[in-house]
Design a protein around this motif. Structure first.
Motif, short mmCIF file in Angstrom:
data_model
loop_
_atom_site.label_atom_id
_atom_site.label_comp_id
_atom_site.label_asym_id
_atom_site.label_seq_id
_atom_site.Cartn_x
_atom_site.Cartn_y
_atom_site.Cartn_z
N UNK A 78 0.83 -1.21 0.00
CA UNK A 78 0.00 0.00 0.00
C UNK A 78 0.86 1.26 0.00
N UNK A 79 1.95 1.21 0.77
CA UNK A 79 2.84 2.36 0.86
C UNK A 79 3.51 2.65 -0.48
N UNK A 80 3.96 1.60 -1.17
CA UNK A 80 4.61 1.80 -2.47
C UNK A 80 3.62 2.31 -3.50
N UNK A 81 2.39 1.80 -3.48
CA UNK A 81 1.37 2.29 -4.41
C UNK A 81 1.08 3.76 -4.17
N UNK A 82 1.06 4.15 -2.91
CA UNK A 82 0.76 5.55 -2.57
C UNK A 82 1.86 6.47 -3.07
N UNK A 83 3.13 6.05 -2.90
CA UNK A 83 4.25 6.88 -3.35
C UNK A 83 4.29 6.98 -4.88
N UNK A 84 3.97 5.88 -5.56
CA UNK A 84 4.03 5.91 -7.03
C UNK A 84 2.99 6.84 -7.62
N UNK A 85 1.89 7.07 -6.89
CA UNK A 85 0.85 7.95 -7.40
C UNK A 85 0.89 9.36 -6.84
N UNK A 86 1.82 9.64 -5.97
CA UNK A 86 1.89 10.97 -5.32
C UNK A 86 3.35 11.43 -5.35
N UNK A 87 3.71 12.16 -6.40
CA UNK A 87 5.09 12.63 -6.55
C UNK A 87 5.49 13.59 -5.45
N UNK A 88 4.56 14.46 -5.05
CA UNK A 88 4.88 15.44 -4.00
C UNK A 88 5.20 14.74 -2.69
N UNK A 89 4.42 13.71 -2.36
CA UNK A 89 4.67 12.97 -1.12
C UNK A 89 6.00 12.23 -1.20
N UNK A 90 6.28 11.63 -2.36
CA UNK A 90 7.54 10.91 -2.52
C UNK A 90 8.74 11.86 -2.35
N UNK A 91 8.64 13.06 -2.95
CA UNK A 91 9.74 14.03 -2.78
C UNK A 91 9.85 14.47 -1.33
N UNK A 92 8.70 14.69 -0.69
CA UNK A 92 8.69 15.13 0.71
C UNK A 92 9.39 14.11 1.61
N UNK A 93 9.05 12.84 1.42
CA UNK A 93 9.61 11.79 2.29
C UNK A 93 11.08 11.51 1.98
N UNK A 126 11.99 19.14 11.40
CA UNK A 126 10.95 19.22 12.41
C UNK A 126 9.85 20.21 12.01
N UNK A 127 10.23 21.26 11.30
CA UNK A 127 9.26 22.30 10.98
C UNK A 127 8.47 22.05 9.70
N UNK A 128 9.07 21.35 8.72
CA UNK A 128 8.41 21.16 7.42
C UNK A 128 7.77 19.79 7.34
N UNK A 129 6.95 19.46 8.30
CA UNK A 129 6.24 18.18 8.26
C UNK A 129 5.03 18.30 7.36
N UNK A 130 4.69 17.20 6.77
CA UNK A 130 3.56 17.18 5.83
C UNK A 130 2.26 17.45 6.57
N UNK A 131 1.54 18.44 6.14
CA UNK A 131 0.27 18.77 6.79
C UNK A 131 -0.84 17.86 6.27
#
Length: 657
Positions: free
Chosen positions: A529-544, A652-657
């Motif tokens: 599930x985690x890999x599927x989520x990252x493959x479909x969300x470029x912004x989240x993948x870059x953030x992490x 610590x400050x730039x956590x994903x909202x």
């Protein structure tokens, strides 16, 4: 974190029951109720529901029991690992005058050593100033608990009824918040400082009626030595609104602000009401720095006695006054590097005046009993940057991770306080022990020399452990025992097997072996599930992946720590910071200018101090890259350390909202 896995397991059970999962089981997982009564009801009704289908299938019933057991283990783990964190906010008074200050106290407490550092956001209708912080950490029977108290002075900007909103922060994927606080700001009393302003129509005396100044207590200082910047607002006419103060740019300095003070004093033969703000500065590197002008905007009475018989008298009296913008002169400061001669080996950059003390929480202990060693560094200087004193090597003790607590005060014209480091040590052999070699080094700018503080040895009497408990590391030293010959061979007795006569499904090993595949299945489900989520969300993948990418650039920079490769080194540092900010905000690193970075990070509630340091480091990188010059290894090392700290702070400050 356990709820998704629990829902997945229950969904599997529901399929087995052909969709006849009881309502209480669903409510137990989907709702917020999780107590002993709910667990009991969930177990009973789920089993009844299951028995309707598999009443004669005892084997399947046992499998269902094991599934429920795994669910309860997950619930138990969720309770065990949850940390009890509490946060409260209070004020000294719920009604204050416009010319008074409101004291805001925020206390964070819990059973953890790494409580977060609170960054106070902007509060509407108030200007906030830090008034210090205090922290207390205790270690009892291996359990760490601590509390942090933050003190702020809030200066009201308008009269009326206001609400200090709930202040929230994130800690280990959980959000905590204070309760809102209601405050009423009323007009100044007739006996307050505002009443001392000149009355309407009062004759003006010689000299200025309103002006501001900026000064420093020293124009030459060492790196990390305190410099006091003082801003003063002089007035002897009436203000029609609260002034708006804009501080200067303190790039290149760590800053500690203080609450403003109001008082009356004579200046050049005239009496003034003075508002004073002091900022304590600590330079981060040597060089010549120019502190930009501070500005103040206010509205004053535009009135003179000459207008008393004219129509303009009434126009001025009922008008909104005259808006003025005041500006101070820039201030230049020269920062000297710390001397190389006489620098102790354990010096870590502390500058000021300090004292060192140490104590053990007990005088007597047994082998393998935990003992808490407390090292306290107290005095005046940049308390926040004090590093942990390096402990000597004590072969008869095992040392664990150190936790620290911080106390800061700013009420004596300087930054003072203490930083305490607590380390759990465990004696491994009995006897009378002397813990020696405790020291701390710092540079005293008043004496212009390094000082190394040494403490006398601490005594600890260690008794043998409980009967049957072998002391750790109890083997004799190699120098005292000599192996003569291997003429004795130990006999190995056959292993004894114990027959288990109870039901197989009650055997602990049977339960464990059945739970392991279930946990493995759940882990595989989450991974997919985690890999599927990252493959479909470029912004989240870059953030992490931002932190890992930045660390690669920093690792590359570490390999380039050479005076001959300064250009490549500073290029890697620049890429680490720019790529990190770009990945965290899903932007292109190529378009990140200083202004863009300031705008982006300000909207993410990153402190102005941190943003200024980022801009300073990037400016240094550009200066070396585009204007090649020889840079010392010491300067490059400090830049490398600053970049690492900045990424940690941004993480610590730039956590994903």
């Amino acid at each position: 974190m356990f709820k998704p896995l629990t829902k997945y397991l229950l969904k599997s059970v529901e399929k087995t029951l052909s969709g006849r999962l009881c309502l209480s089981a669903k409510a137990f997982v989907e709702g917020e109720e999780c107590n002993d009564e709910a667990i009991s009801r969930f177990m009973t009704e789920s089993q009844d529901c299951f028995t309707l289908r598999v009443r004669n299938d005892r084997a399947l019933l046992r499998v269902f029991h094991l599934t429920l057991l795994s669910l309860l283990l997950l619930f138990a783990c969720g309770g065990v690992f949850a940390q009890d964190i509490a946060v409260t906010a209070s004020v000294n008074s719920n009604v204050i005058a416009i010319n008074e200050q409101l004291e805001l106290n925020i206390i964070i407490s819990g059973n953890a050593s790494d409580l977060p550092n609170l960054e106070l956001p902007q509060i509407a209708n108030f200007t906030a100033y830090s008034a210090g912080r205090s922290q207390n950490t205790s270690i009892i029977n291996g359990q760490v608990s601590s509390s942090v108290a933050f003190r702020y002075a809030l200066v009201p900007q308008n009269t009326g009824k206001f609400t200090i909103p709930a202040l929230s922060f994130q800690y280990k994927n959980n959000t905590y918040a204070t309760q809102p606080v209601n405050v009423e700001v009323v007009a100044a009393s007739s006996s307050g400082p505002q009443a001392a302003n000149a009355a309407p129509g009062a004759a003006r005396r010689n000299g200025k009626d309103i002006f501001i100044t900026a000064s420093v207590d020293k124009t030459s200082a060492y790196v990390n030595e305190q410099i006091t910047y003082t801003f003063k607002f002089f007035r002897r006419i009436r203000l029609l609104s609260n002034p708006q103060y804009s501080p200067p740019d303190f790039s290149g300095f760590w800053t500690e602000d203080t609450p403003p003070k109001n008082y009356f004093a004579a200046y050049e033969g005239s009496q003034y009401q003075i508002s004073e703000i002091k900022i304590f500065l600590f330079a981060t590197k040597p060089g010549k720095f120019t502190i930009s002008p501070a500005t103040l905007q206010c509205s004053v009475e535009d009135f003179s006695p000459a207008d008393i018989s004219a129509d303009s008298f009434f126009m001025n009296f009922f008008s909104g006054g005259k808006a003025q913008t005041l500006r101070t002169n820039p201030v230049t400061v020269s920062i000297k590097p710390l001397p190389e001669n006489g620098r102790p080996d354990d010096f870590t950059g502390s500058v000021g005046r300090y004292e060192l003390s140490a104590e053990l929480d007990r005088k007597t202990a047994a082998v393998n009993d935990p003992v808490t060693l407390s090292l306290k560094v107290s005095g005046s200087g940049n308390i926040k940057t004090i590093s942990e004193p390096k402990l000597p090597s004590w072969p008869d003790f095992r040392k664990y991770e150190t936790v620290s607590s911080l106390n800061i005060a700013k009420d004596k014209g300087e930054v003072s306080g203490s930083k305490t480091f607590k380390t759990v040590i465990v004696p491994m052999t009995p006897g009378d022990k002397n813990l020696s070699g405790l020291s701390f080094s710092f540079f005293d700018p008043a004496k212009n020399k390094y000082i190394k503080l040494r403490l006398p040895a601490l005594s600890l009497s260690v008794k043998p452990g409980a009967p049957g408990q072998a002391p750790q590391n109890s083997q004799p030293a190699e120098s005292t025992v000599k192996l003569v010959n291997r003429d004795i061979r130990y006999l190995k007795t056959p292993a004894k097997w114990h027959e288990y006569s109870g039901p197989l499904y009650k055997n602990p090993w049977f339960i464990i072996l059945n739970i392991l595949p279930l946990l493995g299945l759940a882990a595989a489900f989450f991974t997919a599930s985690y890999r599927d989520k990252l493959s479909g969300d470029t912004a989240l993948a870059r953030h992490l992946g931002a932190s890992a990418a930045a660390r690669k650039y920093l690792k590359q920079a570490a390999s380039l720590l050479s005076e001959d490769k300064s250009g490549e080194f500073y290029c890697a540092i620049s890429r680490a910071l720019l790529e990190y900010i770009a990945d965290k905000t899903n932007l292109s690193a190529e378009g990140l200018t200083g202004a863009a970075i300031t705008d982006i990070l300000s909207k993410r509630n990153i402190s102005a101090e941190t943003i200024n340091i980022i801009i300073t480091v990037l400016g240094e990188c550009d200066l070396v890259r585009f204007s090649p010059s020889r840079v010392s290894l010491e300067t490059m090392s400090k830049t490398y350390e600053s970049a690492g700290r900045l990424i940690d702070m941004l993480e610590k400050g730039l956590k994903k909202k």
